[in-house]
Design a protein around this motif. Sequence first.
Motif, mmCIF file in Angstrom:
data_model
loop_
_atom_site.group_PDB
_atom_site.id
_atom_site.type_symbol
_atom_site.label_atom_id
_atom_site.label_comp_id
_atom_site.label_asym_id
_atom_site.label_seq_id
_atom_site.Cartn_x
_atom_site.Cartn_y
_atom_site.Cartn_z
ATOM 1 N N TYR A 179 -6.089 -5.825 0.712
ATOM 2 C CA TYR A 179 -6.489 -6.727 1.791
ATOM 3 C C TYR A 179 -7.968 -7.074 1.858
ATOM 4 O O TYR A 179 -8.348 -7.889 2.703
ATOM 5 C CB TYR A 179 -6.098 -6.110 3.134
ATOM 6 N N CYS A 216 -4.814 4.650 1.816
ATOM 7 C CA CYS A 216 -6.059 4.080 2.331
ATOM 8 C C CYS A 216 -6.749 3.242 1.250
ATOM 9 O O CYS A 216 -7.211 2.134 1.505
ATOM 10 C CB CYS A 216 -6.972 5.209 2.808
ATOM 11 N N VAL A 275 -4.803 0.010 0.655
ATOM 12 C CA VAL A 275 -5.028 -0.953 1.730
ATOM 13 C C VAL A 275 -6.275 -1.773 1.426
ATOM 14 O O VAL A 275 -6.283 -3.009 1.548
ATOM 15 C CB VAL A 275 -5.161 -0.236 3.085
ATOM 16 N N PRO A 314 0.810 -1.220 0.000
ATOM 17 C CA PRO A 314 0.000 0.000 0.000
ATOM 18 C C PRO A 314 0.842 1.267 0.000
ATOM 19 O O PRO A 314 0.333 2.341 -0.349
ATOM 20 C CB PRO A 314 -0.812 -0.128 1.294
ATOM 21 N N PHE A 320 1.741 1.232 6.442
ATOM 22 C CA PHE A 320 1.561 0.025 5.632
ATOM 23 C C PHE A 320 2.663 -0.051 4.591
ATOM 24 O O PHE A 320 3.004 0.955 3.967
ATOM 25 C CB PHE A 320 0.194 0.035 4.928
#
Length: 353
Positions: A214, A207, A210, A177, A239
């Motif tokens: 995931y 953001c 991410v 990320p 991250f």
Amino acid sequence: MTMTITRAEHRSEVIPFPAGDGVPLNLVHVTSPVEPAKGPVLLVHGSGVRAELFRPPIPTTLVDVLLEDGWDVWMLNWRASIDLDPLSWTLGDAAVHDHPAAVEHILQATGADTLKAVVHCQGSTSFSMSAAAGLLPRVDTVISNAVSLHPVVPAFSRFKIDHFTPIVKAFTPYLSPAWGNRSNGYFTRFVRSLVRATHHECDNTVCKLVSFTYGSGRPALWSHENLDETTHEWIKGEFAEVPVSFFEEMGRSIRAGHMVAAGSHPELPDNYEAQAPRTDARFVFLAGQDNRCFLPESQERTFRFFQRHRPGKDALHLIPGYGHLDVFFGAHAWRDTFPIIVKELNSGKELDS
């Protein structure tokens, strides 16, 4: 009378130690001026983050609450930590080599007979694998967030793991990320552009990445309503790299319906469903009901598995209004989620006494 401990009074000591296979890890021991009245608690982060996950820039963190409640707080940077040199790790490696070594180091340092653990995501899967295999006999309480032995993900996440992972592997050994902040070649720029074109939920590219990396959602790991602006900005630096080998390992586990360790680890069972958990630790399973990284069914399945073998010992909490990581860094986590963790840690202590 309870003494209020301010954040400025906290002291952190970083303690290097080797994993069982020699990989360098470290523990962050957080203390306050007040001698802890209770035993050690180990905090274990997930994949591609670091121990500081538990100390976000919110007014009251889980570490604050644990220190205030009298616990001796230790945060582990295991081999998936972005504070360590990156390597191609597996959950089996962590289960066999990282967690037993960390537990032993803390117990030797403190002189305690046992410790308790709060474990998150892939720190939870690997820790649960280790405990269920009988490798953590001196851990008496495990509070597991999001997923443990039975990973269940949204349909689109499974599609990405099955079909996108082989494509990624042809171009890069890892996903990150952090590409939202800086690119590393044309493939990373392509991924960043793809995510920007398909995710419009906020202006924070990390953001968005991410969520892309995931889970399935906009966002997938938290609700924006649960984060204050400072924390939403803070995640930009929290991250980084996750090896593609991890996604392959997780894909095999999702298809099997339970965790399947990658590599050769005779210390771990081939099938966690085929035997009772080899641990006396009491497990408390937490799941945010809005989690779009691992569905709440993940923790429900593992809770039912434990219940079949030792009914009434363990606990399950489904937390409304929360997802994956806002359980720890939501602006109101001090009110909504931390009391559950503290109550269960103290419940385990009462059972021990």
